[in-house]
Design a protein around this motif. Structure first.
Motif, mmCIF file in Angstrom:
data_model
loop_
_atom_site.group_PDB
_atom_site.id
_atom_site.type_symbol
_atom_site.label_atom_id
_atom_site.label_comp_id
_atom_site.label_asym_id
_atom_site.label_seq_id
_atom_site.Cartn_x
_atom_site.Cartn_y
_atom_site.Cartn_z
ATOM 1 N N ASN A 275 0.826 -1.210 0.000
ATOM 2 C CA ASN A 275 0.000 0.000 0.000
ATOM 3 C C ASN A 275 0.862 1.262 0.000
ATOM 4 O O ASN A 275 0.410 2.317 0.410
ATOM 5 C CB ASN A 275 -0.936 -0.004 1.219
ATOM 6 C CG ASN A 275 -2.066 0.994 1.073
ATOM 7 O OD1 ASN A 275 -2.565 1.236 -0.026
ATOM 8 N ND2 ASN A 275 -2.472 1.611 2.178
ATOM 9 N N ILE A 276 2.080 1.141 -0.463
ATOM 10 C CA ILE A 276 2.982 2.289 -0.530
ATOM 11 C C ILE A 276 2.600 3.144 -1.740
ATOM 12 O O ILE A 276 2.512 2.640 -2.861
ATOM 13 C CB ILE A 276 4.442 1.823 -0.606
ATOM 14 C CG1 ILE A 276 4.834 1.151 0.710
ATOM 15 C CG2 ILE A 276 5.377 2.990 -0.917
ATOM 16 C CD1 ILE A 276 6.164 0.470 0.697
ATOM 17 N N LYS A 277 2.375 4.429 -1.510
ATOM 18 C CA LYS A 277 1.871 5.317 -2.559
ATOM 19 C C LYS A 277 2.964 6.159 -3.210
ATOM 20 O O LYS A 277 2.773 6.659 -4.321
ATOM 21 C CB LYS A 277 0.786 6.232 -1.990
ATOM 22 C CG LYS A 277 -0.485 5.496 -1.574
ATOM 23 C CD LYS A 277 -1.522 6.453 -0.999
ATOM 24 C CE LYS A 277 -2.885 5.782 -0.853
ATOM 25 N NZ LYS A 277 -2.855 4.533 -0.107
ATOM 26 N N HIS A 278 4.092 6.320 -2.529
ATOM 27 C CA HIS A 278 5.092 7.277 -3.008
ATOM 28 C C HIS A 278 6.489 6.711 -2.802
ATOM 29 O O HIS A 278 6.801 6.171 -1.738
ATOM 30 C CB HIS A 278 4.930 8.597 -2.240
ATOM 31 C CG HIS A 278 5.932 9.649 -2.586
ATOM 32 N ND1 HIS A 278 6.044 10.187 -3.846
ATOM 33 C CD2 HIS A 278 6.883 10.273 -1.826
ATOM 34 C CE1 HIS A 278 7.016 11.093 -3.852
ATOM 35 N NE2 HIS A 278 7.538 11.157 -2.641
ATOM 36 N N ILE A 279 7.314 6.835 -3.823
ATOM 37 C CA ILE A 279 8.739 6.532 -3.700
ATOM 38 C C ILE A 279 9.413 7.856 -3.342
ATOM 39 O O ILE A 279 9.464 8.767 -4.172
ATOM 40 C CB ILE A 279 9.312 5.965 -5.007
ATOM 41 C CG1 ILE A 279 8.526 4.719 -5.432
ATOM 42 C CG2 ILE A 279 10.796 5.641 -4.838
ATOM 43 C CD1 ILE A 279 8.898 4.191 -6.805
ATOM 44 N N PRO A 280 9.884 8.021 -2.115
ATOM 45 C CA PRO A 280 10.261 9.348 -1.623
ATOM 46 C C PRO A 280 11.596 9.861 -2.163
ATOM 47 O O PRO A 280 12.378 9.109 -2.760
ATOM 48 C CB PRO A 280 10.344 9.143 -0.103
ATOM 49 C CG PRO A 280 10.709 7.707 0.043
ATOM 50 C CD PRO A 280 10.021 6.975 -1.081
ATOM 51 N N ASP A 281 11.834 11.160 -1.937
ATOM 52 C CA ASP A 281 13.129 11.750 -2.249
ATOM 53 C C ASP A 281 14.231 10.964 -1.541
ATOM 54 O O ASP A 281 14.089 10.596 -0.366
ATOM 55 C CB ASP A 281 13.201 13.209 -1.775
ATOM 56 C CG ASP A 281 12.211 14.112 -2.492
ATOM 57 O OD1 ASP A 281 11.582 13.663 -3.468
ATOM 58 O OD2 ASP A 281 12.063 15.273 -2.066
ATOM 59 N N GLU A 282 15.304 10.711 -2.266
ATOM 60 C CA GLU A 282 16.441 9.992 -1.695
ATOM 61 C C GLU A 282 15.975 8.773 -0.883
ATOM 62 O O GLU A 282 16.334 8.583 0.280
ATOM 63 C CB GLU A 282 17.312 10.912 -0.842
ATOM 64 C CG GLU A 282 17.986 12.004 -1.646
ATOM 65 C CD GLU A 282 19.106 12.687 -0.890
ATOM 66 O OE1 GLU A 282 19.231 12.462 0.319
ATOM 67 O OE2 GLU A 282 19.866 13.433 -1.527
ATOM 68 N N ALA A 283 15.187 7.955 -1.505
ATOM 69 C CA ALA A 283 14.612 6.788 -0.833
ATOM 70 C C ALA A 283 15.691 5.883 -0.243
ATOM 71 O O ALA A 283 15.537 5.348 0.853
ATOM 72 C CB ALA A 283 13.751 5.997 -1.811
ATOM 73 N N PHE A 284 16.774 5.723 -0.976
ATOM 74 C CA PHE A 284 17.864 4.867 -0.520
ATOM 75 C C PHE A 284 19.080 5.737 -0.222
ATOM 76 O O PHE A 284 19.652 6.350 -1.121
ATOM 77 C CB PHE A 284 18.180 3.809 -1.576
ATOM 78 C CG PHE A 284 17.002 2.900 -1.861
ATOM 79 C CD1 PHE A 284 16.756 1.801 -1.066
ATOM 80 C CD2 PHE A 284 16.140 3.190 -2.911
ATOM 81 C CE1 PHE A 284 15.670 0.975 -1.317
ATOM 82 C CE2 PHE A 284 15.055 2.368 -3.169
ATOM 83 C CZ PHE A 284 14.813 1.256 -2.362
#
Length: 338
Positions: free
Chosen positions: A155-164
């Motif tokens: 249910n993750i909606k967004h791959i965030p800034d600087e995810a990794f």
């Protein structure tokens, strides 16, 4: 020779001791189960009853000697589990972790995993319908030896800034990441910028509408090839890409795209302001549209491919005109000028 014999004896004794210990402690992992097959050993935590991972693995950690705390796989498939709490697994480690079908799992504590951060090579989050907190990316960034990550229908909606991020050091072994699922709606800036050895990025069957200018940008220049799959994303089309979204990746790229809903009657048009800079930014860059190769050979928006003939050599698919001409036929683009 004596050293070899002693080594073999010690190895045999260790294996025998391990087998005896595991047989003696069948209850050790309850309510999880332990099993061995084909030189792998696995802990499986499934069912629909209460699951207290802290208690289970506290016992395992206390009863097993250090050499026996390393397992091939952890598979969690428990429908009652809501939270993966702090220090869930103590000093027990796993080469692979799969969290699958935990339909009530909502939260992972930022310190859910401890010792296994240094060991685990593969992590899969699959079919966890309520798992939405993006702190999962901060957690994953702590796995220093990860090689592959799979996100599939969570249910993750967004791959965030600087995810990794290099929380405890760069993830130099991380080569494959897959995102799959309609709940994913957007990509932030530089989510993969620190993953200098990433080889395959698969973002498919999502609800992403746009690709921002820094969605695929890396921090450093590299000669390492990156393959990007964008398949089955129903809301992506030719207008979804920001200018420079494909030209600042800083490494050779094989880009494979599928635009849904395209056909012989409704062919793709090739955006010059996006694709020409992409192809020119690195002569090793390649573009492939294997499922939607049709092109309108009277649409002047595609004429740049005639002007820049060398770019045709960087296409991994054959351009098929919907007027049945060969792409470079002089009867095409008759009303187009430079």
């Amino acid at each position: 020779m004596k050293i070899l014999v002693i080594t073999l004896l010690l190895t045999e004794l260790t294996v025998t001791y391990r087998c005896q210990l595991m047989q003696s402690y069948d209850y050790l992992f309850e309510p999880c189960i332990y099993q061995e097959s084909n030189n792998t050993n696995e802990v499986i935590c499934s069912g629909d009853g209460d699951l207290n991972l802290q208690t289970t693995f506290k016992i395992v950690d206390r009863r097993l000697p250090t050499p026996m705390k390393k397992f091939s796989r952890l598979y969690i498939n428990n429908t009652a589990l809501k939270i993966l709490p702090e220090n869930s697994f103590r000093d027990v480690t796993f080469d692979e972790i799969i969290i699958d079908g935990c339909k009530n799992l909502e939260l992972l504590h930022e310190k859910s995993f401890t010792a296994t951060n240094l060991i685990t090579k593969s992590i899969t989050f699959r079919n966890n319908q309520k798992l939405s907190n993006i702190s999962v990316f901060d957690i994953l960034s702590k796995f220093i030896n990860l090689e592959e990550i799979y996100f599939f229908n969570n249910n993750i909606k967004h791959i965030p800034d600087e995810a990794f991020k290099p929380v405890i050091g760069p993830q130099v072994k991380l080569e494959f990441i897959q995102f799959y699922g309609k709940t994913i709606e957007s990509i932030g800036n530089n989510p993969f910028a620190h993953l200098n050895n990433l080889k395959l990025l698969d973002i498919s069957h999502t609800s992403i509408k746009t690709i921002g200018e820094k969605a695929f940008e890396f921090n450093t220049v590299s000669d390492n090839y990156l393959t990007i799959y964008l398949f089955g994303n129903n809301l992506l089309n030719e207008t979804s890409f920001s200018v420079n979204s494909l030209s600042n990746i800083k490494r050779p790229v094989i880009l494979e795209i599928e635009f849904m809903g395209k056909s012989w009657e409704n062919p793709v048009y090739y955006r010059e302001d996006i694709l020409l800079p992409f192809l020119q930014s690195n002569p090793q860059n390649n573009l492939s549209m294997p499922f939607t190769p049709y092109i309108d050979c009277q649409d002047c928006r595609n004429y740049w491919l005639i002007i820049h003939q060398q770019c045709q050599q960087q296409l991994n698919h054959t351009l098929i005109c919907n007027n049945r001409n060969q792409f470079n036929d002089p009867g095409n683009f008759i009303d187009c000028t430079v």
